[in-house]
Design a protein around this motif. Structure first.
Motif: not given
Length: 673
Positions: A53, A56, A427-428, A455, A457, A479-480, A512
């Motif tokens: 999660r 990257d 993303t990312d 993804r 943060t 995916g966060n 998530n």
């Protein structure tokens, strides 16, 4: 006009600016060694608990409270308007002059970022103070910390004046439990009233590469102007060499000043015009380039040497008269054309930092890092700090890709897709310390359609939510990692509010993780859920699937479905499906229902639940037929507390179990499932 510049000239320029000092050396081979002395965390957790999660990122996080120190650990505390509440993990270290905190590097690094707080000036406006940096006992540098971009006060839209009276005298003030009106004198409030937005960040290239096991000591020197210095987090990383692009229009050739003494806005405009005529990219080499206004971008690629090296830094400038959009200031920013003028397309921005000078919230101001409408475009590898909103996009527009970017210390949002953005993604991307929603899709006037936040943060949004979806059609949040929201919002939010278009089609909220979420809503005097649904303007009635999410260490509820009292009999929330959910720790309930409607639950596992599993108040009419909100058990809903499964059979489908403000039982720290 020269079309490129030699490698020797670029290298000489870089060396003249001192930027290559932070480049990796042969000792980078040691980069994979780890040391247990100062744990590496993600959102102040063991990384294994949130594996897969979040963004990257090239850096590792270490919490000051886990480092060696002769200072004082503050926290844990989740009470708004306190220093620990806004800290990562709700803890930090307070240093008095002469005290230090020392981190052990977990892998090779040549650069650090320090998240810190120092006091405001007595009358507001901030101060500066030194922070000494020593590696392996030898002093490397002295950072200059500032509180000029932190310390806001009072009610929305906040003030920089700690002595300000109420900005909204007619608003509900929970501190005195009263509703001031014209016939009632405004309450006497303690000043400064509601201080917030305490933290800032400072970055430093260390001048050489250090190995895993080396120590970085941060010391508040004796005689510092700051009575105290709070250190929250150290991020360390191995920054690669600057990127060089010889087949590009170099802004130095058009008069840009890499020392930052002269404004380089006109030079950037010339380089962009030349690049468009010759079908070249624009290259901005290492340096600090002052830009005090918007740079208009359309059908152009602009590349920097990397955001540690190429910095576009601007002052906030007063406009001689308000602009048609209401702006009273301008400042550094890269803007596409307005959607009404056709917008911009084929814009590609990468490899530089944008450093603004925004110190107050004026919602009409266009002082964002990136703005306008950008279709068929990409934004990657940027670092944005001290703007109002990192990126604010006004549709209609489509096919924008944002990735691998860092946005910190914003007065308002980090990124907002506003009104008619479609088929676009973030993303990312790493977000920390926003003054409003971290990532938002706001479907005002036009639906946002087919967008994805994946993804990413989001840490420590001071106000509102980590990720918020306000209306729209067929969007995805997946995916966060969202941690430590502070007040009047939470980690994940689905809101029919702010004049947004209705939810239509499908909304997927998948895979998530939320951490230490579920804040206290001052206006209602209740705790929110880590994920919360709010039907204020209209019904929430779409196919909403909340699947494979982990809700960890929830301050109040894990899940909340709510409407406001004046419309409680008017709007419903339905079509929401929870499946394959893990809830590890709640201060109160797994589910709090404060609206009409229904939801389904399948394989929702819970443990360490502080109160009854379901707090079902419905619309607060308490009819004999049961709550106006129904829960459907699709099986596999296990665990809860010593009292039994959280979704016990006697609760279904609509048993009233309404405790308006249940006692809070602080949950234990989350662990492996």
């Amino acid at each position: 006009m020269p079309r490129n510049i030699t490698i020797a000239a670029l290298t000489a320029a870089a060396l003249g600016l001192g930027v290559l000092a932070g480049a990796p050396t042969a000792s980078g081979a040691e980069g994979q060694r780890t040391s247990p002395a100062t744990p590496v965390t993600r959102a102040a957790l063991d990384p294994a608990l949130v594996e897969g999660r979040g963004a990257d990122v090239p850096f590792v996080e270490q919490e000051a409270e886990s480092a060696a120190t002769n200072g004082t650990v503050i926290g844990p505390d989740r009470t708004p308007y306190t220093l620990p509440a806004e800290a990562s993990g709700r803890k930090a270290v307070k240093l008095r002059p002469g005290e230090h905190v020392e981190f052990t590097l977990p892998r090779s690094a040549n650069a650090i970022t320090v998240r810190y707080s120092i006091p405001d000036a007595p009358g507001g406006g901030g101060i500066t103070a030194p922070l000494d940096v020593a590696v392996n006992g030898a002093k490397r540098s002295t950072m200059t910390l500032t509180s000029q971009y932190s310390w806001l006060y009072n009610q929305y839209p906040f003030s920089n004046d700690p002595d300000a009276g109420l900005l909204q005298p007619g608003w509900w003030i929970t501190e005195c439990a009263c509703v001031p009106a014209e016939t009632t004198p405004a309450p006497v409030i303690a000043k400064p009233f509601r201080p917030n937005h305490f933290y800032d960040e400072e970055r430093l290239l260390l001048g050489r590469t250090y190995r895993a096991g080396d120590t970085v000591r941060l010391t508040a020197p004796a005689g510092s102007r700051a009575a105290w210095t709070v250190i929250d987090v150290l991020d360390s990383e191995l920054v690669p060499l600057p990127k060089i692009d010889l087949l590009a229009a170099n802004v130095l050739s058009f008069g840009a000043d890499p020392t930052g003494r002269r404004d380089s806005a006109d030079a950037l405009d010339k380089a962009i015009a030349f690049a468009k005529r010759t079908r070249l990219k624009v290259y901005i080499p290492p340096g600090t380039f002052r830009v005090d206004r918007h740079i208009l971008v359309d059908d152009v690629t602009i590349k920097g040497a990397g955001h540690w090296y190429t910095k576009i830094k601007g002052r906030q400038v007063d406009l001689p008269a308000p602009a048609p959009d209401g702006s009273v200031h301008t400042g550094v920013g890269f803007y596409g054309k307005d959607a009404a003028d056709g917008g911009s397309r084929n814009v590609h921005l990468s490899g530089f930092a944008i450093e603004g000078d925004v110190r107050e919230r004026i919602d009409t101001d266009q002082v964002n890092g990136i703005g306008g409408a950008l279709s068929d475009s990409t934004i990657t590898g940027l670092h944005i700090q001290h703007t109002k909103v990192g990126m604010w996009f006004d549709g209609p527009m489509k096919n924008l890709r944002i990735s691998d970017t860092i946005i910190v210390d914003q007065i308002a949002d980090a990124i907002n897709f506003h009104g008619g953005v479609r088929d676009s993604s973030v993303t990312d991307t790493f977000v920390r310390n926003t003054g409003d929603d971290g990532l938002a899709m706001w479907a005002e006037k036009n639906a946002n359609t087919g967008n994805t936040f994946a993804r990413n943060t989001v840490q420590s949004p001071v106000l509102a939510n980590g990720i918020a979806i306000y209306g729209g059609t067929d969007n995805t949040v997946s995916g966060n990692l969202i941690a430590d929201p502070v007040r009047e919002g939470s980690a994940l939010h689905v809101g029919a509010r702010f004049g947004a278009e209705a939810f239509r089609g499908r909304l997927d909220i998948t895979d998530n993780a939320t951490v230490r979420s579920g804040t206290y809503e001052l206006n209602w005097n209740i705790g929110l859920g880590a994920i919360w649904f709010f039907a204020l303007d209209q019904d929430i009635d779409a196919d909403i699937r909340v699947t494979r999410n982990d809700f960890l260490d929830n301050t109040y509820n894990a899940i909340m479905l709510v409407t406001d009292w004046p419309v409680k009999d008017k709007h419903v929330i339905k079509g929401v499906h929870f499946k394959d959910i893990r809830v590890d720790g709640t201060g109160t309930s797994v589910v709090s229902a404060r609206a009409k409607g229904s939801a389904t639950f399948e394989n929702v596992d819970a443990r360490n639940v502080g109160a009854v599993g379901v707090n079902n108040c419905g619309a607060f009419n308490f009819p004999a037929t049961g709550s106006e909100f129904s829960l459907t058990d699709l099986g596999g809903n296990d665990g809860g507390s010593t009292a039994g499964d959280w979704l016990a059979p006697w609760l279904l489908p609509n048993t009233i179990t309404c405790d308006d403000r249940p006692p809070v039982v602080p949950p234990p720290a989350p662990g492996a499932w």
